[in-house]
Design an enzyme around this catalytic site. Sequence first.
Site, PDB file in Angstrom:
ATOM      1  N   GLY A  11       0.827  -1.214   0.000  1.00 43.93           N
ATOM      2  CA  GLY A  11       0.000   0.000   0.000  1.00 43.93           C
ATOM      3  C   GLY A  11       0.857   1.258   0.000  1.00 43.93           C
ATOM      4  N   TYR A 146     -14.913   2.270   9.269  1.00 47.15           N
ATOM      5  CA  TYR A 146     -13.475   2.497   9.446  1.00 47.15           C
ATOM      6  C   TYR A 146     -13.167   2.929  10.881  1.00 47.15           C
ATOM      7  CZ  TYR A 146      -8.785   4.351   8.426  1.00 47.15           C
ATOM      8  OH  TYR A 146      -7.428   4.594   8.413  1.00 47.15           O
ATOM      9  N   TYR A 160      -4.195  -7.588  23.944  1.00 45.02           N
ATOM     10  CA  TYR A 160      -3.049  -8.498  23.771  1.00 45.02           C
ATOM     11  C   TYR A 160      -1.859  -8.052  24.610  1.00 45.02           C
ATOM     12  CZ  TYR A 160      -4.789 -11.762  20.295  1.00 45.02           C
ATOM     13  OH  TYR A 160      -5.467 -12.777  19.670  1.00 45.02           O
TER      14      TYR A 160
END
Length: 314
Positions: A11, A146, A160
Amino acid sequence: MGRIVITGGAGFLGSHLADAFLARGDEVVAVDNLITGDMANIAHLEDNDAFEYRNIDISDPFDVEGDVTAVLNFASPASPKHYLDMPIETLRVGSLGTMYSLELAKDKGARFLQASTSEVYGDPLEHPQTEEYWGHVNPIGPRSVYDEAKRFGEALVMGYHTKHAVDIRIVRIFNTYGPRMRVDDGRVVSNFIVQALQGDPITIYGTGEQTRSFCYCEDEVRGFLALLDGEHIGPINIGNDGEFTMHELANLVIEVTNSSSELVYEPLPADDPAQRRPDLTKARTLLGWEPKIQLREGLERTAAYFEAQLGAGS
Ligand code: UDP
């Protein structure tokens, strides 16, 4: 030297990141499914032995064999035009894609950097935006696919960290522009430059008095590396704190490209933020980073890129 996995590595920002890691001697594995990425962004790396490309959709479980020292999660449509066209893909990659990327970092004992966004602040009621601001997002508006995916992504990354002790970093990226944006990207800088170069009308959405703060990609990527190499865990804004109205941007683009394009007015998209500017205190004090390339110079460089792209008939 490390071995770095970059999701979204083909990207706009992912490919600039790949260049930056390779330049400092790291190996790079670029992972992409090319829904908005483009092989042309990494074509110059094809013969580089330190670089590998994998066509993987990270929204399904995936693995990368061998050692990995860092995972940078940059896979997602990022232009409103693209994420409105691909709402489910955007939600999947921001949620499942982030989770599978975190699983990879956990398994490998790798540091993890999450590409988050100023969109977590929504249409902000505090200005400029500090990292402490919780934001003002419409949870069911068109942009939420988004914004909420990225907000969920930050929560997942923190989960996490607390549950599995993954060594995490979060960058909140403010409007970034530069070479390798797609001609059909749809965001304002690429739209205005392409329109100006082609002599087409410049499309101002709404009144043109809304503001954004535009950061050149090279500055932005230098900020990512400073954040990754630093010790700060919580989110950090990386962007340029020069703030411009869309009218000011349009006039500068016309000047830089020496264009005779006129301005035309189109409806403002739903929930379009009225103003946006990063508070960069954390980036400056904790990372010793600041943007160097001002808008005029960045636009000149970007216009040169698009001129070549349009000349090549792409
Ligand atoms: N915009 C515009 N004309 C365009 C594209 C965008 O006036 O051709 C406006 C848009 O409404 C917004 C600002 O430019 O107010 C920045 O839009 P962009 O899509 O680049 O990114 P955003 O910051 O909204 O995610």
